[in-house]
Design an enzyme around this catalytic site. Structure first.
Site, short mmCIF file in Angstrom:
data_model
loop_
_atom_site.label_atom_id
_atom_site.label_comp_id
_atom_site.label_asym_id
_atom_site.label_seq_id
_atom_site.Cartn_x
_atom_site.Cartn_y
_atom_site.Cartn_z
N ASP A 7 33.92 99.21 -19.94
CA ASP A 7 34.78 98.80 -18.83
C ASP A 7 34.12 99.16 -17.49
O ASP A 7 34.65 98.85 -16.42
CB ASP A 7 36.20 99.38 -18.95
CG ASP A 7 36.24 100.90 -18.96
OD1 ASP A 7 35.17 101.53 -18.85
OD2 ASP A 7 37.35 101.45 -19.06
N SER A 8 32.94 99.79 -17.56
CA SER A 8 32.12 99.96 -16.35
C SER A 8 31.84 98.60 -15.72
O SER A 8 31.43 98.53 -14.56
CB SER A 8 30.80 100.67 -16.69
OG SER A 8 30.14 100.01 -17.75
N ASP B 296 34.77 98.33 -25.28
CA ASP B 296 35.71 99.30 -24.68
C ASP B 296 37.14 98.78 -24.66
O ASP B 296 37.39 97.62 -24.33
CB ASP B 296 35.29 99.50 -23.21
CG ASP B 296 35.05 100.95 -22.88
OD1 ASP B 296 35.46 101.82 -23.65
OD2 ASP B 296 34.43 101.19 -21.82
N LYS C 39 35.90 101.31 -28.58
CA LYS C 39 35.80 102.65 -27.97
C LYS C 39 37.07 102.95 -27.19
O LYS C 39 37.56 102.10 -26.44
CB LYS C 39 34.57 102.73 -27.06
CG LYS C 39 34.46 104.06 -26.31
CD LYS C 39 33.10 104.27 -25.69
CE LYS C 39 32.90 103.70 -24.32
NZ LYS C 39 33.88 104.11 -23.30
N GLU D 183 38.95 105.98 -24.74
CA GLU D 183 38.85 107.25 -24.00
C GLU D 183 40.08 108.11 -24.27
O GLU D 183 41.21 107.62 -24.15
CB GLU D 183 38.80 106.98 -22.49
CG GLU D 183 37.53 106.33 -22.03
CD GLU D 183 37.48 106.15 -20.52
OE1 GLU D 183 38.22 106.84 -19.79
OE2 GLU D 183 36.68 105.31 -20.07
N GLU E 45 30.47 112.20 -22.38
CA GLU E 45 29.98 111.86 -21.03
C GLU E 45 30.07 113.07 -20.09
O GLU E 45 31.13 113.71 -19.98
CB GLU E 45 30.80 110.69 -20.46
CG GLU E 45 30.35 110.29 -19.07
CD GLU E 45 30.93 108.97 -18.59
OE1 GLU E 45 31.68 108.31 -19.32
OE2 GLU E 45 30.61 108.59 -17.44
O1 KIV Z 1 32.25 101.76 -19.56
C1 KIV Z 1 31.18 102.32 -19.80
O2 KIV Z 1 30.09 101.79 -19.58
C2 KIV Z 1 31.25 103.63 -20.41
C3 KIV Z 1 30.03 104.49 -20.40
C4 KIV Z 1 29.61 104.84 -19.03
C5 KIV Z 1 30.18 105.69 -21.26
O3 KIV Z 1 32.28 104.01 -20.88
#
Ligand code: KIV
Length: 263
Positions: free
Chosen positions: A45-46, A84, A112, A114, A181
């Site tokens: 989600d970056s 994510d 993934k 969080e 992280e």
């Molecule tokens: O969204 C992302 O790219 C991430 C990484 C920075 C761990 O969660």
């Protein structure tokens, strides 16, 4: 070319073979990464920041992650793709099932999420329904408003102990992979040794099983990149060589060095 699976990451851990992972958001780059030998990609989600130019990841939607996952899968048909679950996309179990299914159907191998031990039930329920889960602890950018910024986590004994305890509980609940992280290297080492699942570090020192880097950081196009990242393009001058160098430095334990870690 052989497809890459979770079991390959477990073999890497068992054989002490460090592996390189990178964020990817589109067809062209995932194709290039895969051609250079990266087998693990994260559609993170970056993308809210790297692709959309926002100041955080909170507005990213499940449909945006699904779209980018389809693009990445097209360029890297045999790679292991982590997708994510964006902010609040796992707020109820029903929502979680439906959103996780969207990502798996878009080509992800694993989703993934969080969060900490409060996710155990969610992980159990997803795993029972054949959706493998990658945890993400340490600095969790979706909690930016609670954390008051992007800061290193686990510096004091109490938070370090919580990270260790929760990672063990998450593994017991069925978590198959962990992204760790921005934590001190010695803490990442303890967590990596205690867990039997592969641990991928980003800003977590050199002792994790794998390393992850945001592609824009690796290619030197991020304004004010975090201290733990490295511009591999500046040394090499072309994209293919930059990615090969990143892989080589991770596999040989050269990146991250102490300068790119929190001690
Ligand atoms: O969204 C992302 O790219 C991430 C990484 C920075 C761990 O969660």
């Amino acid at each position: 070319m052989k497809s890459f699976f979770l079991s390959d990451l477990f073999s890497f851990k068992k054989n002490n073979h460090k592996f390189a992972a990178i964020t990817a958001y589109d067809y062209s780059f995932s194709k290039l990464f895969s051609k250079q030998g990266i087998n693990v990609m994260l559609v993170g989600d970056s993308l809210g920041m790297t692709i959309q130019g926002k100041s955080n990841t909170l507005s990213v939607t499940i449909n945006q992650i699904a779209y980018h996952t389809r693009c990445v899968r097209k360029g890297a048909p045999n790679s292991f793709i982590i997708a994510d679950m964006p902010f609040m996309s796992f707020s109820t179990l029903e929502k979680t099932y439906s959103n996780a299914a969207t990502l798996i159907k878009s080509g992800a191998n694993i989703i993934k999420i969080e969060g900490y031990a409060w996710l155990c039930e969610t992980i159990r329920m997803l795993t029972e329904r054949s959706v493998p889960v990658c945890g993400h602890i340490g600095l969790t950018p979706q909690a930016i408003n609670l954390l008051s910024g992007y800061k290193i986590q686990g510096r004091d004994q109490k938070t370090a102990d919580k990270l260790i305890k929760d990672s063990i509980e998450l593994e017991k609940a069925g978590m198959k992979l962990l992204v760790l992280e921005c934590v001190p290297s010695h803490l990442a080492k303890i967590i990596t040794k205690k867990l039997s699942i592969p641990v991928i570090g980003i800003g977590a020192g050199s002792e994790t099983d794998g390393q992850l880097i945001v592609m824009q950081d690796a290619l030197g196009i991020t304004n004010n990149p975090p201290k733990f990242t490295k511009n591999f393009l500046i040394q090499t001058g072309n994209l293919n060589d930059a990615i090969s160098l990143y892989i080589q430095e991770v596999e040989n334990g050269i990146y991250p060095d102490q300068k790119h870690s929190f001690i």
